[in-house]
Design a protein around this motif. Structure first.
Motif, short mmCIF file in Angstrom:
data_model
loop_
_atom_site.label_atom_id
_atom_site.label_comp_id
_atom_site.label_asym_id
_atom_site.label_seq_id
_atom_site.Cartn_x
_atom_site.Cartn_y
_atom_site.Cartn_z
N GLY A 213 0.81 -1.21 0.00
CA GLY A 213 0.00 0.00 0.00
C GLY A 213 0.85 1.26 0.00
N GLU A 214 1.92 1.23 0.81
CA GLU A 214 2.80 2.41 0.86
C GLU A 214 3.49 2.63 -0.48
N ALA A 215 3.95 1.54 -1.13
CA ALA A 215 4.62 1.67 -2.43
C ALA A 215 3.66 2.21 -3.48
N ALA A 216 2.42 1.77 -3.45
CA ALA A 216 1.43 2.26 -4.41
C ALA A 216 1.14 3.74 -4.17
N ALA A 217 1.07 4.13 -2.87
CA ALA A 217 0.81 5.53 -2.55
C ALA A 217 1.94 6.43 -3.04
N ARG A 218 3.15 5.91 -3.07
CA ARG A 218 4.30 6.69 -3.55
C ARG A 218 4.43 6.58 -5.07
N GLN A 219 3.49 5.88 -5.69
CA GLN A 219 3.47 5.67 -7.14
C GLN A 219 4.67 4.82 -7.61
N GLU A 220 5.19 3.96 -6.69
CA GLU A 220 6.25 3.02 -7.06
C GLU A 220 5.56 1.72 -7.48
N TYR A 221 4.97 1.76 -8.66
CA TYR A 221 4.07 0.68 -9.06
C TYR A 221 4.80 -0.64 -9.35
N GLU A 222 6.04 -0.56 -9.82
CA GLU A 222 6.79 -1.80 -10.08
C GLU A 222 7.08 -2.53 -8.77
N ARG A 223 7.50 -1.76 -7.75
CA ARG A 223 7.76 -2.39 -6.44
C ARG A 223 6.46 -2.92 -5.84
N ALA A 224 5.38 -2.16 -5.98
CA ALA A 224 4.08 -2.61 -5.46
C ALA A 224 3.66 -3.92 -6.11
#
Length: 613
Positions: A213-224
């Motif tokens: 969720g945190e990665a998606a919120a930071r727009q780090e979609y590959e890590r998410a």
């Protein structure tokens, strides 16, 4: 001999006592709240000792002791001494087998994760032990699929690699070796691995869900997306686990079964109310030893050095040192550990189930042992019949030679007893008197030295207690008629021509006997032939391994000796830092300069000269 005076001077303090036989060998290590009371109890005439303890007491020549400040300190010292000395009469795993563990080198900035059989006090975390090696390897493969861990064994606190390997490009590794991932990120990954190995998958799921969720919120979609895939795989593992307790606790459940030949301890590992693993262990002590004593000794061995200890242990019976063991476990875990003996309800049923499983496993083990005994006896009987021996060859010694054009020549001696390799009695010889490639003479030297030493030990000891004093029922030589004739000459010279001996030729697997012109040919499916092949191949492996180690030592020494400006100290420092000449040759100037005493000019000289070697 232990006298009344010896017993009088024992201190009334906690500590560890060591019982030694007449040869000075430690045969038992124990702990006590009062050394005086405990040790005296062994030598009281009115004391009704079980047969195992009575036979031990009969061998005791003297007792030594070490006082401690508390019984918990005594338990720690006892545990260390048992591991170090392996006394004959202490409760121990059958055959002192070293079970595998998963090791995480937490002392490194980028920890390694791998399987090991050695547990050391080196700041690492250890998970195990595992009795099923195949299941462990399956778990390890799953671990590598779930988590992009490095598989290399470099010490990344001291060296760096210029380019990442293939695992990075197929997303199986984060390439910490090249510095592409921060230490904090990689250690976070390692914490997830620890949660997985501790069976705390539900906690790991929550952690992964939060990070995703945190990665998606930071727009780090590959890590998410990577975290989403990992989360899905862990949830798949969770679905296969069986719920055994409504209470969502972490606990290990113990069951024990005994017979006259030994004990089986079953361990159920329950995490969050789910059965995540189970292991069983065979111990040498049988039903003459109280189950509480076996369990107490086992628990200290099982958890010593373990990376995870649950909050509760459920036991089938109370331990004599319940409080002491609980305190020791709390010290290992970092907070309180409860030892419970459930009497009713769900917990008691689970302990009963563990005991029933232990009984089933014990019976299965005895059946397997009986089948192995029958199989080995049939094989040895076949050898006796086919090789015209007077008795079954219970002890077989195999010899082989390894050399390179006469250089670094060595001989090996391997021992098989009752059809099984006995590594503790393997011996190796460096050939001293033979020059040039002469395998016959080398074999003669090895056999001459082995049996001369054996005859001397028999004469001096008047027993078979020496390293070479026990003679084989069958001597196996890797080779044909020529090698066998050379060996027969040595045996005749030493008055041992009566020893049975054969030569096993590789190409056609023909067996040569000293008094027969034609070789014996057994079916390729014959178990007797397969046993002889195992002895021959093991002798070959043992000889060639020793020869290669000597050859490599010489190669390393000669390569570095050709480099001007490097003396013995710098050569040792380079080898200690890099591990091999190959890695020294591949190192950059900057990496060479990290070694103490190597400046820029010398590093450049090393690079230039090693490229020419």
């Amino acid at each position: 001999m232990v006298t009344a005076e010896d017993l009088k001077i024992l201190p009334d303090k906690p500590g560890v006592y060591m019982m030694k036989d007449s040869a000075g060998k430690i045969i038992y290590v124990g702990k006590a709240v009062s050394l005086r009371n405990r040790v005296r109890s062994y030598f009281q005439a009115s004391r009704n000792l079980n047969p195992r303890i009575q036979s031990m007491v009969n061998l005791v020549d003297r007792v030594e002791y070490i006082t401690t400040n508390s019984e918990v300190e005594a338990l720690v010292l006892e545990c260390n001494l048992i591991k170090q000395e392996r006394p004959k009469y202490n409760v121990r795993l059958r055959d002192d087998k070293q079970y595998p563990w998963v090791k995480i080198t937490m002392a490194e900035s980028y920890p390694q994760v791998y399987i090991t059989r050695q547990v050391r006090q080196d700041g690492s975390k250890y998970y195990g032990p595992y009795t099923n090696v195949s299941a462990l390897r399956d778990t390890f493969r799953l671990l590598r699929q779930l988590f992009p861990l490095r598989g290399c064994r470099y010490n990344l606190d001291e060296e760096r690699i210029e380019r990442p390997c293939l695992n990075y490009h197929i997303r199986r590794c984060l390439a910490p070796c090249t510095g592409l991932v921060p230490k904090e990120t990689y250690r976070e990954l390692i914490q997830q691995v620890c949660l997985f190995l501790e069976g705390r998958q539900e906690e790991l799921v929550e952690k992964l869900r939060h990070e995703m969720g945190e990665a998606a919120a930071r727009q780090e979609y590959e890590r998410a997306a990577q975290l989403r895939d990992r989360l899905r795989d862990v949830q798949n593992v969770l679905e296969r686990q069986k719920v055994v307790s409504d209470a969502r606790e972490d606990t290990d459940i113990f069951g024990i079964a005994q017979d006259p030949s030994g004990s089986t301890v079953q361990v159920f590992q329950v995490r969050g109310g789910k059965l995540v693993g189970r292991e069983y262990f065979q111990l040498a002590q049988g039903d003459e030893t109280p189950p509480a004593e076996v369990l107490e000794a086992f628990i200290t061995q099982y958890y010593d050095g373990s990376g995870f200890i649950p909050k509760e242990l459920w036991l089938p019976c109370p331990l004599e040192g319940m409080k002491t063991v609980a305190e020791w476990l709390a010290g290992q875990r970092g907070n309180k550990v409860n030892l419970l003996v459930p009497q009713k309800g769900e917990k008691a049923q689970l302990v009963k189930m563990a005991a029933e499983n232990a009984q089933i496993l014990l019976e299965q083990e005895r059946n397997r042992e009986k089948q192995r005994e029958n199989f080995i006896q049939d094989t040895l009987d076949e050898l006796q019949r086919e090789l015209f021996l007077e008795k079954p060859p219970l002890r077989i010694e195999g010899f082989d030679i390894s050399n390179t054009q006469g250089q670094q020549a060595v001989a090996s001696m391997v021992v098989f007893e009752n059809g099984l390799a006995k590594g503790s009695e393997y011996r190796r010889f460096r050939i001293r008197t033979v020059e040039g490639p002469n395998d016959f003479a080398m074999m003669q030297e090895a056999l001459r030295r082995r049996f001369r030493r054996g005859l001397e030990e028999r004469q001096n000891l008047q027993t078979e207690g020496g390293k070479f004093a026990k003679f084989p029922d069958l001597l196996l030589i890797d080779g044909g008629k020529g090698q066998l004739s050379a060996v027969s000459e040595v045996l005749a010279e030493l008055g041992l021509e009566h020893l049975p001996r054969i030569g096993l030729a590789k190409q056609e697997e023909e067996i040569y006997l000293p008094d027969r012109e034609e070789p014996v040919r057994l079916s390729r499916r014959s178990e007797a032939l397969k046993l002889l092949q195992r002895v021959r191949d093991e002798a070959h492996r043992f000889a060639i391994t020793y020869h290669k180690s000597l050859r490599d030592q010489r190669t390393v020494a000669s390569s570095l000796d050709l480099v001007t400006g490097i003396g013995p100290k710098k050569k040792q420092a380079l080898l200690k830092h890099f591990g091999s000449v190959k890695r020294i040759r591949e190192a950059s100037l900057e990496e060479l300069m990290r070694v103490e005493g190597i400046n820029a000019k010398l590093a450049e000289s090393i690079k230039e000269q090693l490229e020419l070697v």
